[in-house]
Design a protein around this motif. Structure first.
Motif, PDB file in Angstrom:
ATOM      1  N   TYR A   1       0.646  -1.408  -0.183  1.00  0.00           N
ATOM      2  CA  TYR A   1      -0.321   0.338   0.196  1.00  0.00           C
ATOM      3  C   TYR A   1       0.950   1.772   0.267  1.00  0.00           C
ATOM      4  O   TYR A   1       0.772   2.353  -0.445  1.00  0.00           O
ATOM      5  CB  TYR A   1      -1.012   0.344   1.044  1.00  0.00           C
ATOM      6  CG  TYR A   1      -1.969  -1.072   1.155  1.00  0.00           C
ATOM      7  CD1 TYR A   1      -2.961  -0.304   0.205  1.00  0.00           C
ATOM      8  CD2 TYR A   1      -1.856  -2.513   1.703  1.00  0.00           C
ATOM      9  CE1 TYR A   1      -3.860  -1.808   0.106  1.00  0.00           C
ATOM     10  CE2 TYR A   1      -2.757  -3.237   2.289  1.00  0.00           C
ATOM     11  CZ  TYR A   1      -4.220  -3.215   1.329  1.00  0.00           C
ATOM     12  OH  TYR A   1      -5.177  -4.168   0.859  1.00  0.00           O
TER      13      TYR A   1
ATOM     14  N   GLU B   1      -5.495   9.506  -2.135  1.00  0.00           N
ATOM     15  CA  GLU B   1      -6.272   8.390  -2.515  1.00  0.00           C
ATOM     16  C   GLU B   1      -6.557   7.224  -1.440  1.00  0.00           C
ATOM     17  O   GLU B   1      -7.679   6.753  -1.297  1.00  0.00           O
ATOM     18  CB  GLU B   1      -6.218   8.729  -3.676  1.00  0.00           C
ATOM     19  CG  GLU B   1      -6.662   6.905  -4.242  1.00  0.00           C
ATOM     20  CD  GLU B   1      -6.313   5.754  -4.188  1.00  0.00           C
ATOM     21  OE1 GLU B   1      -7.691   4.499  -4.395  1.00  0.00           O
ATOM     22  OE2 GLU B   1      -5.047   4.997  -3.782  1.00  0.00           O
ATOM     23  N   LEU B   2      -5.459   6.778  -0.802  1.00  0.00           N
ATOM     24  CA  LEU B   2      -5.440   5.634   0.150  1.00  0.00           C
ATOM     25  C   LEU B   2      -6.036   5.859   1.313  1.00  0.00           C
ATOM     26  O   LEU B   2      -6.686   4.680   1.504  1.00  0.00           O
ATOM     27  CB  LEU B   2      -4.157   5.138  -0.089  1.00  0.00           C
ATOM     28  CG  LEU B   2      -3.555   4.080   1.520  1.00  0.00           C
ATOM     29  CD1 LEU B   2      -3.878   2.519   0.526  1.00  0.00           C
ATOM     30  CD2 LEU B   2      -1.895   4.269   1.620  1.00  0.00           C
TER      31      LEU B   2
ATOM     32  N   ARG C   1      -9.891   5.428   0.419  1.00  0.00           N
ATOM     33  CA  ARG C   1     -10.155   4.619  -0.762  1.00  0.00           C
ATOM     34  C   ARG C   1     -11.531   3.314   0.020  1.00  0.00           C
ATOM     35  O   ARG C   1     -12.372   2.858  -0.740  1.00  0.00           O
ATOM     36  CB  ARG C   1      -8.486   3.908  -1.560  1.00  0.00           C
ATOM     37  CG  ARG C   1      -8.674   2.252  -2.050  1.00  0.00           C
ATOM     38  CD  ARG C   1      -7.868   1.770  -2.483  1.00  0.00           C
ATOM     39  NE  ARG C   1      -6.736   2.660  -2.965  1.00  0.00           N
ATOM     40  CZ  ARG C   1      -5.369   2.052  -2.855  1.00  0.00           C
ATOM     41  NH1 ARG C   1      -4.674   0.511  -2.475  1.00  0.00           N
ATOM     42  NH2 ARG C   1      -4.420   2.690  -3.513  1.00  0.00           N
ATOM     43  N   HIS C   2     -10.902   3.086   1.294  1.00  0.00           N
ATOM     44  CA  HIS C   2     -11.526   2.212   2.168  1.00  0.00           C
ATOM     45  C   HIS C   2     -12.841   2.999   2.895  1.00  0.00           C
ATOM     46  O   HIS C   2     -12.293   2.674   4.063  1.00  0.00           O
ATOM     47  CB  HIS C   2     -10.818   0.736   1.785  1.00  0.00           C
ATOM     48  CG  HIS C   2      -9.623   0.293   1.705  1.00  0.00           C
ATOM     49  ND1 HIS C   2     -10.315  -0.241   0.869  1.00  0.00           N
ATOM     50  CD2 HIS C   2      -8.642  -0.087   0.865  1.00  0.00           C
ATOM     51  CE1 HIS C   2      -9.039  -0.938  -0.084  1.00  0.00           C
ATOM     52  NE2 HIS C   2      -8.241  -0.636   0.288  1.00  0.00           N
TER      53      HIS C   2
ATOM     54  N   ARG D   1     -11.990  13.165   0.328  1.00  0.00           N
ATOM     55  CA  ARG D   1     -10.568  12.733  -1.012  1.00  0.00           C
ATOM     56  C   ARG D   1     -10.955  14.441  -0.994  1.00  0.00           C
ATOM     57  O   ARG D   1      -9.520  14.534  -1.075  1.00  0.00           O
ATOM     58  CB  ARG D   1     -10.834  12.337  -2.312  1.00  0.00           C
ATOM     59  CG  ARG D   1      -9.688  11.498  -2.839  1.00  0.00           C
ATOM     60  CD  ARG D   1      -9.383  10.974  -3.610  1.00  0.00           C
ATOM     61  NE  ARG D   1      -8.210  10.984  -4.559  1.00  0.00           N
ATOM     62  CZ  ARG D   1      -8.218  10.466  -5.457  1.00  0.00           C
ATOM     63  NH1 ARG D   1      -8.738   8.720  -6.172  1.00  0.00           N
ATOM     64  NH2 ARG D   1      -7.087   9.391  -6.396  1.00  0.00           N
TER      65      ARG D   1
END
Length: 203
Positions: free
Chosen positions: A66, A92-93, A96-97, A177
């Protein structure tokens, strides 16, 4: 001859990683881990050792799968591109979830019990290693004329890590984001070379 393991170790590790990412080291119980992995406690012990050892394996996997954008960023031509790459990929990371926003490393390094101190220290050390890598990259940028001679590489590296940590915490608190990207653009606007006539260069 020992009994053959009946589960996929890599899949179990991925599942455990997601639990730690969502709940942190101390927040993740063995019940959480066994339910997520589909492996009973004896099987987890056999494959990974204790909870701390499992977390360390998950942490290594997180860094490799990651956070691979971080070492990739260090190879970019300019210091601004380095920081821009890191900030945008982090934004973004971290979002992301939806079920596990933020950063596994940052949340795991926050204060915990004395028993969790080795885990916290391992994460602090990993963060410090990343900061040193950034500092070295900025020193190279100074030698190449990309950063001014007066730039303080250590402060710049600490600044980048501080923004990253704040982004992770705010993502955990619900920042989108888009908001993290806006913060990124604001942070980049102060980078050496982007001198504002009114404020000058803060570094």
């Amino acid at each position: 001859m020992g009994r053959q393991r009946e589960f996929d170790v890599e899949q179990a590790l991925d599942a455990a990683l997601c639990v730690f990412w969502r709940k942190g080291y101390e927040g993740a119980s063995y019940t959480d881990l066994t339910q997520a992995t589909g492996v009973e406690r004896p099987g987890l012990y056999s494959a990974f050792g204790n909870k701390e050892a499992l977390f360390r394996r998950a942490m290594e996997r997180y860094f490799t799968h990651y956070l691979d954008y971080f070492p990739a960023a260090l190879e970019l031509p300019t210091s601004r591109e380095v920081v821009e790459h890191i900030f945008h990929h982090a934004a973004e990371l971290h979002t992301r979830h939806p079920d596990r926003p933020g950063c596994l490393g940052i949340h795991g390094a926050l204060a915990g019990s004395d028993d969790a101190e080795p885990v916290r220290q391992a994460l602090v050390d990993a963060r410090a290693k990343g900061e040193v890598m950034l500092c070295d990259r900025f020193e190279r940028a100074k030698q190449e004329g990309d950063l001014p001679p007066s730039a303080n590489s250590a402060v710049l590296a600490a600044y980048v890590m501080t923004v990253l940590h704040g982004m992770a915490v705010q993502a955990k608190a619900g920042f989108s984001r888009d908001m993290l990207e806006a913060i990124t653009e604001h942070a980049l606007s102060t980078w050496p070379g982007n001198v504002s006539p009114s404020t000058g260069n803060p570094f």
